[in-house]
Design an enzyme around this catalytic site. Structure first.
Site, PDB file in Angstrom:
ATOM      1  N   ASP A  34       0.887  -1.326   0.067  1.00 53.27           N
ATOM      2  CA  ASP A  34       0.077  -0.097  -0.189  1.00 53.27           C
ATOM      3  C   ASP A  34       0.961   1.270   0.096  1.00 53.27           C
ATOM      4  OD1 ASP A  34      -3.046   0.491   0.823  1.00 53.27           O
ATOM      5  OD2 ASP A  34      -1.803   2.214   1.230  1.00 53.27           O
ATOM      6  N   HIS A 109      -9.839  -4.390  -4.654  1.00 52.35           N
ATOM      7  CA  HIS A 109      -8.655  -4.636  -3.965  1.00 52.35           C
ATOM      8  C   HIS A 109      -8.887  -4.945  -2.477  1.00 52.35           C
ATOM      9  CE1 HIS A 109      -9.520  -0.109  -3.679  1.00 52.35           C
ATOM     10  NE2 HIS A 109      -8.849  -0.333  -2.564  1.00 52.35           N
ATOM     11  N   HIS A 111      -7.547  -5.179   1.250  1.00 54.94           N
ATOM     12  CA  HIS A 111      -6.550  -5.044   2.171  1.00 54.94           C
ATOM     13  C   HIS A 111      -5.954  -6.002   3.147  1.00 54.94           C
ATOM     14  CE1 HIS A 111      -6.908  -0.495   1.415  1.00 54.94           C
ATOM     15  NE2 HIS A 111      -8.240  -0.717   1.335  1.00 54.94           N
TER      16      HIS A 111
END
Length: 173
Positions: A34, A109, A111
């Site tokens: 990230d 996406h 996490h």
């Protein structure tokens, strides 16, 4: 885009054109770090197929989500091992997806955050807390399996009765 994906999508560009950012990949998923990490280990599992958001997932996407989880766990274990740290502690791992209005990029996406104990109060208790704006991957997988018609083992009276009668859950499928 030169090799695939949706024109103008930041994550499609990373998936198809910026291999140097890939930490790990499979046929369906690419893992990247990230750009603004909120935990010591904060990775994004990007779908190679452009899916706008988690709400667009169907039971046909269960394999994709399972691959995202598998790859995310593998990378985390590799990273921890490299640093000489212990294996993953489940209570300190959070994997999931933001839902509008918390979605910043319209490309599926997931996490991967670890350890959540080292996240800021705001991120731990609001931004990445399981809620209507952040759903854990387990929660989404459970919902998709129910939509597909898979038997629910926990709290399902039909399966629980079959197990108590010695029939086993596999006969209920």
């Amino acid at each position: 885009m030169t090799t695939g994906g949706v024109q103008g999508c930041v994550f499609c560009d990373i998936v198809w054109n910026k291999k140097e950012q890939h930490l790990k990949a499979s046929d369906k998923v690419v893992l990247i770090k990230d750009r603004s990490p909120h935990a010591p280990h904060h990775y994004l599992a990007l779908s190679k197929t452009h899916i706008n958001r988690p709400a667009d997932l169907t039971p046909a996407d269960i394999g994709l989500l399972e691959d995202m989880v598998k790859l995310g766990r593998e990378l985390l274990r590799e990273q921890l091992k490299e640093k000489g740290q212990a294996d993953t502690v489940e209570d300190m791992l959070r994997m999931g997806f933001h839902f509008p209005p918390m979605t910043s990029v319209n490309h599926l996406h997931m996490h991967v955050l670890y350890p959540i104990s080292q996240m800021s109060f705001l991120n731990k208790k609001i931004v990445f807390r399981p809620s209507r704006f952040f759903h854990t991957t387990d929660e989404i997988l459970k919902d998709l399996r129910e939509k597909r018609g898979d038997p629910v083992e926990e709290g399902n009276p039909i399966i629980n009765a079959a197990i108590e009668a010695g029939e086993g859950a596999e006969k209920m499928k």
